[in-house]
Design a protein around this motif. Structure first.
Motif, mmCIF file in Angstrom:
data_model
loop_
_atom_site.group_PDB
_atom_site.id
_atom_site.type_symbol
_atom_site.label_atom_id
_atom_site.label_comp_id
_atom_site.label_asym_id
_atom_site.label_seq_id
_atom_site.Cartn_x
_atom_site.Cartn_y
_atom_site.Cartn_z
ATOM 1 N N LYS A 240 0.861 -1.180 0.000
ATOM 2 C CA LYS A 240 0.000 0.000 0.000
ATOM 3 C C LYS A 240 0.897 1.230 0.000
ATOM 4 O O LYS A 240 1.703 1.434 0.916
ATOM 5 N N SER B 153 0.029 2.480 -4.797
ATOM 6 C CA SER B 153 0.105 1.099 -4.317
ATOM 7 C C SER B 153 0.582 0.213 -5.461
ATOM 8 O O SER B 153 0.353 0.514 -6.640
ATOM 9 N N TYR C 193 5.913 2.389 1.687
ATOM 10 C CA TYR C 193 4.774 1.484 1.583
ATOM 11 C C TYR C 193 4.529 0.801 2.928
ATOM 12 O O TYR C 193 5.399 0.779 3.783
ATOM 13 N N GLU D 186 0.812 -5.320 2.715
ATOM 14 C CA GLU D 186 -0.555 -5.788 2.949
ATOM 15 C C GLU D 186 -0.676 -7.293 2.783
ATOM 16 O O GLU D 186 -1.774 -7.831 2.804
#
Length: 176
Positions: free
Chosen positions: A49, A55, A125, A128
């Motif tokens: 993300k 992303s 980032y 995820e």
């Protein structure tokens, strides 16, 4: 007699190169890179993300350029200490190196605040999806410099001055 001594010394030096661990790498450091651990394609499959960027998936960075992969956190004092040098390296080498900094065990709001307060623009980032054990950090900061084939050229488990002359020379040499 002197000729025999020269041959014995020469033979001993060659034997040391061949059989004593570490001696060969002093003279031929490329061998260390060639036998480096490789991060496989599956290891790159991490959904990221984007905090100050779009992303993406880490696998989108494989096969292009060198990859500067750093695991850090706003809660980590040594991580915060090395950030200014990472920003300077990014400013001067972003054409040769892909930068991916992954904030670990952190809240998105804290990361955004830290980046904004310090005017940092290096792509950050939050992962995820699970990170493979091969690159999952045990300490922070942990930084990998990977070639376009996924070979780990350098791994640091501590704070480092990433804007040093030796880092710049290393990047210039391996990115030719």
């Amino acid at each position: 007699m002197k000729k025999n001594i020269i041959y014995i010394v020469l033979f001993a030096a060659l034997a040391a190169l061949a059989f004593i661990p570490g001696v060969k790498n002093l003279f031929f450091p490329v061998a260390e890179i060639e036998s480096a651990v490789t991060v496989d394609e599956a290891d790159y499959d991490i959904h990221l993300k984007g905090i100050n960027t779009n992303s993406t998936n880490l696998k989108n960075f494989r096969g292009k350029k060198l990859l500067f992969l750093n695991f850090w956190g706003t809660w980590c004092a040594p991580c915060r200490e090395e950030w200014p040098t990472i920003q300077k390296l990014y400013d001067s080498k972003k054409d040769k190196v892909e930068f991916v900094l992954i904030a670990m065990m952190d809240k998105e709001d804290n990361v955004r605040k830290f980046l904004k307060e310090n005017n940092y623009t290096v792509p950050v980032y939050i992962a995820e999806s699970p990170i493979n054990e091969k690159i999952l950090p045990k300490v922070f900061p942990t930084t990998f410099l990977l070639d376009k084939n996924g070979r780990i050229l350098q791994k640091e488990n501590t704070t480092k001055d990433w804007n040093s002359k030796s880092v710049h020379e290393f990047i210039d040499n391996v990115s030719k």
